[in-house]
Motif scaffolding. Structure first.
Motif, PDB file in Angstrom:
ATOM      1  N   TYR A 128       0.830  -1.202   0.000  1.00 36.22           N
ATOM      2  CA  TYR A 128       0.000   0.000   0.000  1.00 36.22           C
ATOM      3  C   TYR A 128       0.866   1.253   0.000  1.00 36.22           C
ATOM      4  O   TYR A 128       0.600   2.221  -0.723  1.00 36.22           O
ATOM      5  CB  TYR A 128      -0.938  -0.001   1.203  1.00 36.22           C
ATOM      6  N   LEU A 129       1.922   1.252   0.811  1.00 37.21           N
ATOM      7  CA  LEU A 129       2.826   2.397   0.844  1.00 37.21           C
ATOM      8  C   LEU A 129       3.574   2.528  -0.475  1.00 37.21           C
ATOM      9  O   LEU A 129       3.775   3.633  -0.982  1.00 37.21           O
ATOM     10  CB  LEU A 129       3.804   2.258   2.006  1.00 37.21           C
ATOM     11  N   LYS A 130       3.981   1.407  -1.040  1.00 32.79           N
ATOM     12  CA  LYS A 130       4.661   1.418  -2.342  1.00 32.79           C
ATOM     13  C   LYS A 130       3.776   2.093  -3.392  1.00 32.79           C
ATOM     14  O   LYS A 130       4.243   2.922  -4.184  1.00 32.79           O
ATOM     15  CB  LYS A 130       5.004  -0.007  -2.777  1.00 32.79           C
ATOM     16  N   GLN A 131       2.492   1.752  -3.391  1.00 33.49           N
ATOM     17  CA  GLN A 131       1.570   2.348  -4.353  1.00 33.49           C
ATOM     18  C   GLN A 131       1.476   3.861  -4.180  1.00 33.49           C
ATOM     19  O   GLN A 131       1.380   4.611  -5.159  1.00 33.49           O
ATOM     20  CB  GLN A 131       0.178   1.727  -4.208  1.00 33.49           C
ATOM     21  N   ALA A 132       1.528   4.326  -2.942  1.00 29.59           N
ATOM     22  CA  ALA A 132       1.475   5.769  -2.686  1.00 29.59           C
ATOM     23  C   ALA A 132       2.658   6.486  -3.328  1.00 29.59           C
ATOM     24  O   ALA A 132       2.513   7.575  -3.896  1.00 29.59           O
ATOM     25  CB  ALA A 132       1.441   6.037  -1.184  1.00 29.59           C
ATOM     26  N   TYR A 133       3.840   5.888  -3.238  1.00 35.37           N
ATOM     27  CA  TYR A 133       5.025   6.504  -3.831  1.00 35.37           C
ATOM     28  C   TYR A 133       4.988   6.408  -5.362  1.00 35.37           C
ATOM     29  O   TYR A 133       5.362   7.354  -6.063  1.00 35.37           O
ATOM     30  CB  TYR A 133       6.297   5.852  -3.277  1.00 35.37           C
ATOM     31  N   GLN A 134       4.526   5.282  -5.865  1.00 31.45           N
ATOM     32  CA  GLN A 134       4.399   5.139  -7.316  1.00 31.45           C
ATOM     33  C   GLN A 134       3.425   6.161  -7.886  1.00 31.45           C
ATOM     34  O   GLN A 134       3.668   6.747  -8.958  1.00 31.45           O
ATOM     35  CB  GLN A 134       3.936   3.719  -7.662  1.00 31.45           C
ATOM     36  N   PHE A 135       2.337   6.379  -7.189  1.00 33.60           N
ATOM     37  CA  PHE A 135       1.338   7.346  -7.648  1.00 33.60           C
ATOM     38  C   PHE A 135       1.933   8.745  -7.696  1.00 33.60           C
ATOM     39  O   PHE A 135       1.791   9.469  -8.680  1.00 33.60           O
ATOM     40  CB  PHE A 135       0.129   7.326  -6.704  1.00 33.60           C
ATOM     41  N   GLY A 136       2.642   9.122  -6.636  1.00 33.17           N
ATOM     42  CA  GLY A 136       3.179  10.473  -6.564  1.00 33.17           C
ATOM     43  C   GLY A 136       4.289  10.738  -7.558  1.00 33.17           C
ATOM     44  O   GLY A 136       4.399  11.845  -8.098  1.00 33.17           O
ATOM     45  N   VAL A 137       5.118   9.728  -7.834  1.00 30.76           N
ATOM     46  CA  VAL A 137       6.277   9.983  -8.685  1.00 30.76           C
ATOM     47  C   VAL A 137       5.866  10.337 -10.113  1.00 30.76           C
ATOM     48  O   VAL A 137       6.532  11.142 -10.783  1.00 30.76           O
ATOM     49  CB  VAL A 137       7.247   8.777  -8.668  1.00 30.76           C
ATOM     50  N   LEU A 138       4.753   9.794 -10.595  1.00 26.70           N
ATOM     51  CA  LEU A 138       4.314  10.115 -11.955  1.00 26.70           C
ATOM     52  C   LEU A 138       3.858  11.564 -12.065  1.00 26.70           C
ATOM     53  O   LEU A 138       3.862  12.134 -13.160  1.00 26.70           O
ATOM     54  CB  LEU A 138       3.191   9.175 -12.395  1.00 26.70           C
ATOM     55  N   GLU A 139       3.470  12.160 -10.947  1.00 31.53           N
ATOM     56  CA  GLU A 139       3.075  13.566 -10.966  1.00 31.53           C
ATOM     57  C   GLU A 139       4.295  14.479 -10.908  1.00 31.53           C
ATOM     58  O   GLU A 139       4.392  15.452 -11.674  1.00 31.53           O
ATOM     59  CB  GLU A 139       2.088  13.826  -9.825  1.00 31.53           C
ATOM     60  N   ASP A 140       5.243  14.164 -10.043  1.00 27.10           N
ATOM     61  CA  ASP A 140       6.472  14.957 -10.013  1.00 27.10           C
ATOM     62  C   ASP A 140       7.228  14.844 -11.331  1.00 27.10           C
ATOM     63  O   ASP A 140       7.869  15.799 -11.773  1.00 27.10           O
ATOM     64  CB  ASP A 140       7.360  14.510  -8.848  1.00 27.10           C
ATOM     65  N   PHE A 141       7.170  13.690 -11.949  1.00 33.27           N
ATOM     66  CA  PHE A 141       7.814  13.491 -13.244  1.00 33.27           C
ATOM     67  C   PHE A 141       7.233  14.447 -14.287  1.00 33.27           C
ATOM     68  O   PHE A 141       7.969  15.018 -15.097  1.00 33.27           O
ATOM     69  CB  PHE A 141       7.620  12.040 -13.684  1.00 33.27           C
ATOM     70  N   ASP A 142       5.924  14.652 -14.238  1.00 34.18           N
ATOM     71  CA  ASP A 142       5.308  15.594 -15.176  1.00 34.18           C
ATOM     72  C   ASP A 142       5.661  17.034 -14.836  1.00 34.18           C
ATOM     73  O   ASP A 142       5.836  17.863 -15.726  1.00 34.18           O
ATOM     74  CB  ASP A 142       3.785  15.417 -15.174  1.00 34.18           C
TER      75      ASP A 142
END
Length: 400
Positions: free
Chosen positions: A121-135
């Motif tokens: 669950y925590l891994k998913q939170a970081y995966q979700f956020g990184v795609l936004e910072d990447f943009d």
């Protein structure tokens, strides 16, 4: 070799105070420094700012004068550490150049944490956020080319790609949908506590940076873009801070903060390529070991527990800044259309999300979209740095 910061002795607190000459550190050369040296500086600045602000909040809720005095003594040293770290950044670098470095930190630090996080669950939170910072990196890189006539590849040095992530205009969610389920302090892996605190602190510092530098620009599109992404960084801080168990006592939190600083300084001391910067990481580690000893002592005295009940008896593998291109591309290909509802993730745009989109955009194009259009018009094409081939999402490939 194992390293247990709870058993190590650092520099006594009364020998940690530095004068102006010692704090007046030589900044890095922006044209020749390792990009990841700058990333480590930005990351540690965020960690030190969080340490100072947490200590202030603790003091405001603490009725014990002796504890408040101890917090004040340590906090002043933390403030000196923050100044020394942040002043390593060069005055020669523009605000926008530093902004791009901030987003490189967000992409590669969050990606590394996501890769190492044991909790799904925590891994998913970081995966979700990184795609936004990447943009965000992609949007700021286009602004950089448009108003400073320079390319972001000079900053990221090909270590991090610059191409669209989850489109920024889709990051604006209803506030309640930015809250996640917290980890359980009693059952979570100790490394998960460090990961959550690290990324929360990094995003908090980015939020603070953007809210302060945004209005210093004269160009309307720059002011608008910092305002838009600054709001999203507030969402990200909410996203990450809500992962932390709110049932942690002040004493537990103090120990985790100090332990995490030891962990990161120790990590960066091991991976730093610049000998002068490495010496600062080592000095600060030896200071933080004493801060951790004090925090552990306070916890035993006031919370009746040993710090080993909260943190691990040895440091995990070091935090490493390294390219995460393949990992980010995999996330782009599989999670780019995610959004959130409640504390979960969905791929369909739900009613509350659509209402937020209508309200925040008001029927107009978001600044994050306008900046790409304006750079295309001015430069003849948008700016990208795709070192690993075409974008993994066909609809987001560059216009020819």
């Amino acid at each position: 070799m194992t390293f247990n910061p709870l058993q190590e002795r650092g520099i006594p607190l009364d020998r940690q105070l530095r004068n102006w000459r010692e704090l007046n550190v030589t900044p890095i050369d922006p044209d020749h420094a390792d990009p990841y040296t700058r990333c480590r500086i930005i990351a540690m600045n965020g960690i030190e700012v969080e340490a100072v602000m947490f200590s202030h909040q603790f003091a405001r809720h603490c009725p014990d004068p002796a504890v408040r005095q101890r917090l004040a003594e340590v906090r002043y040293i933390e403030a000196q550490q923050q100044k020394a770290v942040n002043w390593l950044l060069p005055g020669l670098a523009s605000v926008l150049e530093t902004t791009i470095a901030y987003e490189q930190v967000a992409v590669d630090l969050t990606s590394w944490v996501a890769r190492m996080e044991p909790d799904p669950y925590l891994k998913q939170a970081y995966q979700f956020g990184v795609l936004e910072d990447f943009d965000h990196l992609y949007r700021y890189a286009n602004l950089f080319e448009m108003i400073e006539h320079r390319k972001a590849e000079k900053i990221v040095d090909g270590l991090t790609e610059v191409t669209p992530g989850r489109p920024t205009y889709l990051h604006h969610r209803h506030p309640i949908d930015n809250l996640r389920e917290p980890y359980d302090k009693a059952g979570t892996d100790p490394i998960s506590k460090l990961h959550a605190l690290t990324i929360m602190a990094a995003e908090q510092q980015t939020m603070n940076f953007y809210m302060n530098v945004g209005p210093t620009y004269m160009e309307p599109i720059a002011r608008q873009l910092y305002q838009e992404i600054g709001l999203i960084e507030e969402e990200h801080v909410t996203h990450y801070e809500s992962l932390v168990d709110p049932g942690e006592t002040w004493w537990e939190q103090l120990v985790v903060h100090e332990y995490n600083e030891c962990y990161l300084y120790h990590s960066f001391m091991q991976t730093e390529s610049d000998a002068k910067i490495r010496a600062i990481w080592e000095l600060h580690l030896n200071m933080e070991l004493e801060h951790l000893r004090i925090a552990a002592e306070l916890m035993r005295r006031h919370d009746g527990r040993d710090p080993e009940q909260v943190v691990a008896s040895q440091l995990p593998a070091p935090v490493t800044f390294e390219p995460n291109k393949a990992y980010v591309r995999e996330l782009l290909a599989t999670q780019i259309d995610f959004t959130t509802i409640g504390t979960g993730y969905v791929q369909d745009m739900h009613e509350r999300f659509e209402r937020m989109q209508q309200t925040i955009h008001g029927g107009e194009k978001a600044p994050s979209e306008v900046v790409i259009e304006e750079n295309r018009s001015k430069s003849g094409r948008e700016y990208r740095l795709e070192t690993e081939g075409p974008h993994p999402v066909p609809s987001l490939r560059a216009e020819r």
